[in-house]
Design a protein around this motif. Structure first.
Motif, mmCIF file in Angstrom:
data_model
loop_
_atom_site.group_PDB
_atom_site.id
_atom_site.type_symbol
_atom_site.label_atom_id
_atom_site.label_comp_id
_atom_site.label_asym_id
_atom_site.label_seq_id
_atom_site.Cartn_x
_atom_site.Cartn_y
_atom_site.Cartn_z
ATOM 1 N N TRP A 14 -0.680 0.001 -11.980
ATOM 2 C CA TRP A 14 -2.150 0.062 -12.123
ATOM 3 C C TRP A 14 -2.725 -1.312 -12.418
ATOM 4 O O TRP A 14 -2.022 -2.116 -13.005
ATOM 5 C CB TRP A 14 -2.554 1.040 -13.235
ATOM 6 N N PRO A 15 -3.968 -1.619 -12.057
ATOM 7 C CA PRO A 15 -4.849 -0.767 -11.264
ATOM 8 C C PRO A 15 -4.474 -0.792 -9.785
ATOM 9 O O PRO A 15 -3.659 -1.624 -9.356
ATOM 10 C CB PRO A 15 -6.226 -1.412 -11.483
ATOM 11 N N TRP A 72 0.814 -1.227 0.000
ATOM 12 C CA TRP A 72 0.000 0.000 0.000
ATOM 13 C C TRP A 72 0.838 1.264 0.000
ATOM 14 O O TRP A 72 2.028 1.237 0.323
ATOM 15 C CB TRP A 72 -0.936 0.007 1.195
ATOM 16 N N VAL A 73 0.171 2.327 -0.367
ATOM 17 C CA VAL A 73 0.754 3.660 -0.309
ATOM 18 C C VAL A 73 -0.192 4.499 0.544
ATOM 19 O O VAL A 73 -1.402 4.511 0.312
ATOM 20 C CB VAL A 73 0.869 4.253 -1.737
ATOM 21 N N GLU A 104 -2.346 -2.187 -3.635
ATOM 22 C CA GLU A 104 -2.230 -2.927 -4.884
ATOM 23 C C GLU A 104 -3.560 -3.647 -5.085
ATOM 24 O O GLU A 104 -4.177 -4.117 -4.124
ATOM 25 C CB GLU A 104 -1.073 -3.931 -4.833
ATOM 26 N N TYR A 105 -4.010 -3.699 -6.346
ATOM 27 C CA TYR A 105 -5.260 -4.396 -6.629
ATOM 28 C C TYR A 105 -4.972 -5.892 -6.730
ATOM 29 O O TYR A 105 -4.095 -6.317 -7.481
ATOM 30 C CB TYR A 105 -5.875 -3.882 -7.932
ATOM 31 N N ASP A 158 -10.750 -10.149 7.835
ATOM 32 C CA ASP A 158 -11.066 -10.286 6.407
ATOM 33 C C ASP A 158 -9.819 -10.581 5.591
ATOM 34 O O ASP A 158 -8.769 -9.959 5.794
ATOM 35 C CB ASP A 158 -11.711 -8.997 5.874
ATOM 36 N N PHE A 159 -9.964 -11.504 4.646
ATOM 37 C CA PHE A 159 -8.860 -11.939 3.783
ATOM 38 C C PHE A 159 -9.275 -11.867 2.319
ATOM 39 O O PHE A 159 -10.465 -11.807 1.997
ATOM 40 C CB PHE A 159 -8.550 -13.427 4.014
ATOM 41 N N LEU A 160 -8.273 -11.964 1.449
ATOM 42 C CA LEU A 160 -8.528 -12.309 0.043
ATOM 43 C C LEU A 160 -7.791 -13.617 -0.197
ATOM 44 O O LEU A 160 -6.609 -13.728 0.139
ATOM 45 C CB LEU A 160 -7.959 -11.236 -0.889
#
Ligand SMILES: Nc1ncnc2c1ncn2[C@@H]1O[C@H](COP(=O)(O)OP(=O)(O)O)[C@@H](O)[C@H]1O
Ligand SMILES: [Mg+2]
Length: 299
Positions: free
Chosen positions: A121-122, A99-100, A163-164, A243-245
């Motif tokens: 991106w994205p 992250w930023v 980051e996506y 929460d996770f991905l």
């Protein structure tokens, strides 16, 4: 409101078993904190987001000496701040999307170029102290990010740029069972929408839930262990939901932790509890008891 109404109904329904307690629904918006000490004996906190989940009400209740359910001031404040949470995760080498941060005083141009150089991106943008997927979304390029950050109303420091990552949203509740924080079965949600947004979270026809999640045992165990580590890392008490991905690559980054998870009867936490053999009434009763087991205040 849905959380509080459901929990109140459950508590009222088991009033006799709980020593004849009576239940009163109190809206945070018209709360007279100083009068509370003479009105109730224990506060069952079922308020999400700013003011209710961020340490403020917890601090007020500590000050007047009224027991309340769930986490204390510090864990609540940390969990409400996704940036602080991620800093702790990184320090403990727990995976979280890169992250930023939007640094106050930096120009939008500087922020956009930092995002481009460090993330590409994205990107995925969300409020540092938000929830319910509100104001969150996928941003495709620098022009779009600049436009979003320059929106009238300013205060773009309140956004976090990640980051996506593609993946399945998963969540793990942690509740106290016999005094021990215990992770519940993993809950996964599938949606055809671009991500697990506000609409998908509130419209059952836009998502499909699987709990216990259809995952190899080893993955389930690892995700549950991480959830427990995160619960302890932020100093949560009694209940949390991490929460996770879950990514096809095998990465399982932690997105955030919620210290006052939604409490409706068919919400994620209750569904996970049921999958572990804990009925809704039982869950609510266990949450109530967390008010009396909180360790003495440490900041
Ligand atoms: N870095 C990311 N990349 C892709 N999707 C994301 C990312 N972060 C969050 N999301 C999506 O947004 C949803 C909500 O994100 P989360 O961080 O849990 O915030 P909230 O507090 O709004 O629940 C996730 O379930 C996921 O679908
Ligand atoms: Mg979330």
């Amino acid at each position: 409101m849905a959380s509080a109404e459901a929990a109140a109904k459950s508590l009222a329904g088991q009033a006799d078993a709980l020593g004849g307690l009576s239940v009163e629904l109190i809206d945070l918006r018209d709360l007279d904190v100083s009068g509370l000490r003479h009105r109730i004996d224990v506060a069952f906190l079922a308020c999400h987001g700013l003011g209710g989940e961020d340490g403020k009400i917890q601090g007020a209740l500590d000050t007047i000496g009224l027991p309340y359910t769930g986490s204390g001031v510090q864990a609540s404040a940390i969990a409400m701040d996704k940036k602080r949470t991620k800093e702790l995760l990184r320090a403990e080498m727990i995976d979280t999307p890169r992250w930023v941060s939007v640094v106050p005083g930096h120009s939008v141009e500087t922020t956009v170029s930092t995002a481009r150089l460090t993330l590409g991106w994205p990107v995925f943008v969300k409020p540092v102290a938000g929830g319910g997927s509100l104001e969150a979304g996928i941003v495709r390029d620098g022009g779009e990010l600049a436009a979003l950050l320059k929106e009238p109303g300013g205060a773009y420091e309140r956004f976090l740029i990640e980051e996506y990552l593609e993946g399945t949203p998963a969540t793990v509740g942690v509740i106290d069972i016999d005094g021990t924080p215990t992770p519940l079965p993993v809950h996964t949600a599938f949606t055809d929408r671009p991500f697990y947004d506000y609409q998908a979270k509130h419209d059952l026809s836009l998502r499909r839930e699987v709990c216990p999640a259809d995952l190899p045992d080893m993955v389930t165990t690892m995700v549950q262990e991480i959830a427990l580590r995160v619960h302890r890392l932020i100093g949560a008490h009694g209940v949390s939901r991490v929460d996770f991905l879950l990514q096809p690559s095998g990465r399982r980054p932690v997105l955030e932790v919620n210290t006052v998870p939604g409490l409706s009867e068919y919400g994620n936490l209750a569904t996970m509890a049921r999958a572990a053999g804990v009925s809704y009434d039982d869950l609510i009763r266990r949450l109530l008891m967390t008010a009396f087991t909180k360790p003495a205040y440490v900041p």
